[in-house]
Design a protein around this motif. Structure first.
Motif, mmCIF file in Angstrom:
data_model
loop_
_atom_site.group_PDB
_atom_site.id
_atom_site.type_symbol
_atom_site.label_atom_id
_atom_site.label_comp_id
_atom_site.label_asym_id
_atom_site.label_seq_id
_atom_site.Cartn_x
_atom_site.Cartn_y
_atom_site.Cartn_z
ATOM 1 N N ASP A 157 0.675 1.461 2.828
ATOM 2 C CA ASP A 157 1.696 0.603 2.213
ATOM 3 C C ASP A 157 1.400 0.365 0.740
ATOM 4 N N VAL A 158 0.131 0.112 0.419
ATOM 5 C CA VAL A 158 -0.279 -0.124 -0.966
ATOM 6 C C VAL A 158 -0.002 1.113 -1.821
ATOM 7 N N LEU A 159 -0.321 2.288 -1.289
ATOM 8 C CA LEU A 159 -0.090 3.532 -2.022
ATOM 9 C C LEU A 159 1.401 3.810 -2.194
ATOM 10 N N ARG A 160 2.165 3.658 -1.113
ATOM 11 C CA ARG A 160 3.612 3.910 -1.192
ATOM 12 C C ARG A 160 4.302 2.950 -2.147
ATOM 13 N N GLY A 161 3.806 1.718 -2.217
ATOM 14 C CA GLY A 161 4.409 0.721 -3.086
ATOM 15 C C GLY A 161 3.991 0.837 -4.534
ATOM 16 N N GLY A 162 3.045 1.709 -4.823
ATOM 17 C CA GLY A 162 2.606 1.914 -6.203
ATOM 18 C C GLY A 162 1.630 0.870 -6.713
ATOM 19 N N ALA A 163 1.104 0.018 -5.823
ATOM 20 C CA ALA A 163 0.158 -1.016 -6.240
ATOM 21 C C ALA A 163 -1.244 -0.465 -6.467
ATOM 22 N N ALA A 164 -1.485 0.781 -6.042
ATOM 23 C CA ALA A 164 -2.792 1.418 -6.239
ATOM 24 C C ALA A 164 -2.577 2.919 -6.334
ATOM 25 N N SER A 206 -8.755 2.431 -6.843
ATOM 26 C CA SER A 206 -8.044 1.176 -7.109
ATOM 27 C C SER A 206 -8.439 0.086 -6.123
ATOM 28 N N ARG A 207 -8.597 0.471 -4.846
ATOM 29 C CA ARG A 207 -8.929 -0.508 -3.811
ATOM 30 C C ARG A 207 -9.812 0.128 -2.759
ATOM 31 N N ARG A 208 -10.585 -0.731 -2.088
ATOM 32 C CA ARG A 208 -11.394 -0.319 -0.937
ATOM 33 C C ARG A 208 -10.979 -1.190 0.238
ATOM 34 N N LEU A 209 -10.730 -0.568 1.367
ATOM 35 C CA LEU A 209 -10.306 -1.289 2.559
ATOM 36 C C LEU A 209 -11.075 -0.773 3.767
ATOM 37 N N PRO A 210 -11.190 -1.603 4.814
ATOM 38 C CA PRO A 210 -11.846 -1.114 6.031
ATOM 39 C C PRO A 210 -10.977 -0.061 6.713
#
Length: 144
Positions: A125-132, A112-116
């Motif tokens: 946070d993104v995973l816990r929030g369900g955004a990815a 869903s996303r790539r981050l450094p």
């Protein structure tokens, strides 16, 4: 492989009814991959007698899955857990990596996303929030 798919119908009972209607009575195996207890219940209710709900999603630490207990012995329905598809990492992960490298396993579609790497807190946070559903942390930067 999967022969049918249905959309979430707003609740476990309604979704299971859609599954049973689509396949004429229930499935042999229903896979739950969200970690949400209502989805686990829908998977269980979607199975035919002697079917199995396979729970692969990771629920919250305090989550409790409530099932209609009488259906377990009477219909011989089962609930199974599976981590990494019950793979043996030392053997299976290199084989999967080989399939990916040869273009036969499109893992990139699951990201869903790539981050450094230094954004690990943001990734959680993104995973816990369900955004990815899947975030890849890259050693050499990158944001998408």
């Amino acid at each position: 492989g999967a022969t049918h798919a249905v959309e979430w119908a707003g609740g476990a009972d309604a979704t299971a009814e859609r599954v049973r209607a689509a396949v004429g009575g229930g499935v042999d195996y229903a896979f739950e991959a969200t970690g949400r207890t209502e989805a686990g219940l829908a998977a269980f209710l979607s199975t035919r007698p002697r079917g199995a709900a396979v729970l692969i999603g990771i629920p919250a630490a305090d989550a409790v899955l409530t099932l209609p207990a009488l259906q377990i012995p009477r219909l011989e329905r089962r609930v199974l857990g599976s981590v990494y598809g019950s793979a043996r990492p030392q053997r299976d992960f290199p084989a999967l990596l080989g399939l990916y490298r040869r273009g036969r396993l499109p893992l990139d579609r699951l990201v869903s996303r790539r981050l450094p790497l230094d954004a690990v807190g943001e990734a959680l946070d993104v995973l816990r929030g369900g955004a990815a559903l899947r975030v890849v942390l890259e050693m050499n930067g990158g944001r998408s």
